[in-house]
Enzyme design. Structure first.
Site, PDB file in Angstrom:
ATOM      1  N   ASP A   1      -6.625  -6.808   4.001  1.00  0.00           N
ATOM      2  CA  ASP A   1      -5.945  -5.518   4.154  1.00  0.00           C
ATOM      3  C   ASP A   1      -6.093  -5.045   5.589  1.00  0.00           C
ATOM      4  O   ASP A   1      -7.200  -4.890   6.089  1.00  0.00           O
ATOM      5  CB  ASP A   1      -6.565  -4.503   3.187  1.00  0.00           C
ATOM      6  CG  ASP A   1      -5.895  -3.131   3.252  1.00  0.00           C
ATOM      7  OD1 ASP A   1      -4.922  -2.971   4.014  1.00  0.00           O
ATOM      8  OD2 ASP A   1      -6.351  -2.220   2.536  1.00  0.00           O
TER       9      ASP A   1
ATOM     10  N   MET B   1      -9.134   7.671   0.305  1.00  0.00           N
ATOM     11  CA  MET B   1     -10.020   8.118   1.385  1.00  0.00           C
ATOM     12  C   MET B   1     -10.480   9.553   1.116  1.00  0.00           C
ATOM     13  O   MET B   1      -9.711  10.377   0.621  1.00  0.00           O
ATOM     14  CB  MET B   1      -9.287   8.048   2.724  1.00  0.00           C
ATOM     15  CG  MET B   1      -8.640   6.702   3.004  1.00  0.00           C
ATOM     16  SD  MET B   1      -7.854   6.661   4.630  1.00  0.00           S
ATOM     17  CE  MET B   1      -6.817   5.203   4.462  1.00  0.00           C
TER      18      MET B   1
ATOM     19  N   HIS C   1      -8.602   0.728  -3.852  1.00  0.00           N
ATOM     20  CA  HIS C   1      -9.634   0.522  -2.827  1.00  0.00           C
ATOM     21  C   HIS C   1     -10.267   1.872  -2.516  1.00  0.00           C
ATOM     22  O   HIS C   1      -9.624   2.752  -1.940  1.00  0.00           O
ATOM     23  CB  HIS C   1      -8.987  -0.100  -1.578  1.00  0.00           C
ATOM     24  CG  HIS C   1      -9.887  -0.161  -0.394  1.00  0.00           C
ATOM     25  ND1 HIS C   1      -9.410  -0.304   0.895  1.00  0.00           N
ATOM     26  CD2 HIS C   1     -11.240  -0.092  -0.277  1.00  0.00           C
ATOM     27  CE1 HIS C   1     -10.421  -0.327   1.748  1.00  0.00           C
ATOM     28  NE2 HIS C   1     -11.543  -0.185   1.056  1.00  0.00           N
TER      29      HIS C   1
ATOM     30  N   HIS D   1      -1.049  -1.042  -4.353  1.00  0.00           N
ATOM     31  CA  HIS D   1      -2.361  -0.850  -3.724  1.00  0.00           C
ATOM     32  C   HIS D   1      -2.574   0.618  -3.362  1.00  0.00           C
ATOM     33  O   HIS D   1      -1.710   1.246  -2.748  1.00  0.00           O
ATOM     34  CB  HIS D   1      -2.474  -1.719  -2.474  1.00  0.00           C
ATOM     35  CG  HIS D   1      -3.839  -1.677  -1.828  1.00  0.00           C
ATOM     36  ND1 HIS D   1      -4.890  -2.458  -2.275  1.00  0.00           N
ATOM     37  CD2 HIS D   1      -4.322  -0.938  -0.802  1.00  0.00           C
ATOM     38  CE1 HIS D   1      -5.960  -2.202  -1.527  1.00  0.00           C
ATOM     39  NE2 HIS D   1      -5.639  -1.282  -0.635  1.00  0.00           N
TER      40      HIS D   1
ATOM     41  N   SER E   1       0.837  -1.197   0.000  1.00  0.00           N
ATOM     42  CA  SER E   1       0.000   0.000   0.000  1.00  0.00           C
ATOM     43  C   SER E   1       0.871   1.244   0.000  1.00  0.00           C
ATOM     44  O   SER E   1       1.671   1.450   0.923  1.00  0.00           O
ATOM     45  CB  SER E   1      -0.905   0.020   1.234  1.00  0.00           C
ATOM     46  OG  SER E   1      -1.495   1.301   1.377  1.00  0.00           O
TER      47      SER E   1
END
Length: 223
Positions: free
Chosen positions: A179, A40, A70, A36, A11
Site C-alpha cells: 500500500d 486514521m 487498515h 480498502h 482505497s
C-alpha cells in the site's frame, strides 16, 4: 502466482465521499476485487478519516465485496470490535499500536474476521517473528502512512522479496499486501518482488474510466 490470485483493492480514501456508495459500486463493477479502508485517528497518524459507520453504510447500501480495513489508530482493540460488527472482512493494524499484539489478533479472529499486521517502511520484518502463524495478511507500507497520493518508496521492494521468501519457506497461505504509491507504471515490478495484493487509491479513483485503468493493471500483471 497465477494472475487470478492477484487482488486489486482500491482505497476509498481517494473516492468522492459525496457519492461513496455509487463510487464503490462503480469500481467493483469495473473489476476491482476488494474495498480498502484507510482508518486514521489524528493520533497514531496526523490525519482523520473514516470510522465503522462508513463500513456499515456500505454494507447497508448493498456492497458485498470483501472490505479490507487498515487501522492506523492507537489503541486498536475497540475499533477492531466496532469494524468487525460493521462488516469488515480483513482487519490489519500496526504492532506498535497495540498493548498486546497476540490479544488484538485473537480479537480479530474471534470476531470472525481475517487478521493481519502492518509494517511501516522503517519497521524491520523481524517484528513479525512469533506472529506469522496467526496472520492471514501482511501489509507492507510503501509510503509513511497519514496521507494519500504519496510516491512509492523503492527500497521497500527488497523487503517485499524477503517477506515473500519467508511466506514460501514456511508454506504459509498469508497474503502479502502493498500500500502506497501503487500505479500502473510499478504494479508489475511490485508483483515480481512478491506482492499479491495491491492497494491503489488516486491511481484508480483519479482516472475517468475505472474499467480501463484496472484492465491495464491486470494486463501489466499478466505480462
Amino acid at each position: 502466482m497465477a494472475t487470478k490470485d492477484y487482488i486489486i483493492a482500491p482505497s476509498i480514501l481517494s473516492a468522492d465521499f459525496a457519492r461513496l456508495g455509487e463510487e464503490v459500486n462503480s469500481v467493483l463493477e469495473a473489476g476491482a476485487d476488494w474495498v480498502h479502508f484507510d482508518v486514521m485517528d489524528n493520533h497514531y497518524v496526523p490525519n482523520l478519516t473514516i470510522g465503522p459507520m462508513v463500513c456499515q453504510s456500505l454494507r447497508d447500501y448493498g456492497i458485498t465485496a470483501p472490505i479490507d480495513v487498515h487501522l492506523m489508530v492507537e489503541p486498536v482493540d475497540q475499533l477492531i470490535q466496532s469494524f468487525s460488527k460493521a462488516g469488515a472482512t480483513y482487519i490489519t493494524f500496526h504492532p506498535e499500536a497495540s498493548d498486546d499484539v497476540d490479544r488484538s489478533l485473537d480479537l480479530i479472529k474471534d470476531s470472525g474476521c481475517k487478521a493481519g499486521l502492518v509494517l511501516n517502511p522503517d519497521i524491520p520484518i523481524e517484528v513479525l517473528d512469533g506472529f506469522l502463524d496467526k496472520l492471514d495478511m501482511i501489509l507492507l507500507m510503501s509510503v509513511f502512512p497519514g496521507f494519500g497520493g504519496q510516491e512509492f518508496i523503492d527500497s521497500v521492494l527488497e523487503k517485499v522479496t524477503k517477506m515473500r521468501s519467508i511466506i514460501n519457506e514456511n508454506s504459509l497461505e498469508t497474503r502479502l499486501e502493498i500500500d502506497g504509491g501503487i500505479k500502473l507504471k510499478n504494479i508489475k515490478e511490485v508483483a515480481d518482488a512478491g506482492a499479491d495484493t495491491f492497494v491503489s487509491g488516486s491511481a484508480i479513483f483519479g482516472e475517468p474510466d475505472y474499467s480501463e485503468i484496472i484492465r491495464k493493471m491486470r494486463d501489466s500483471l499478466k505480462a
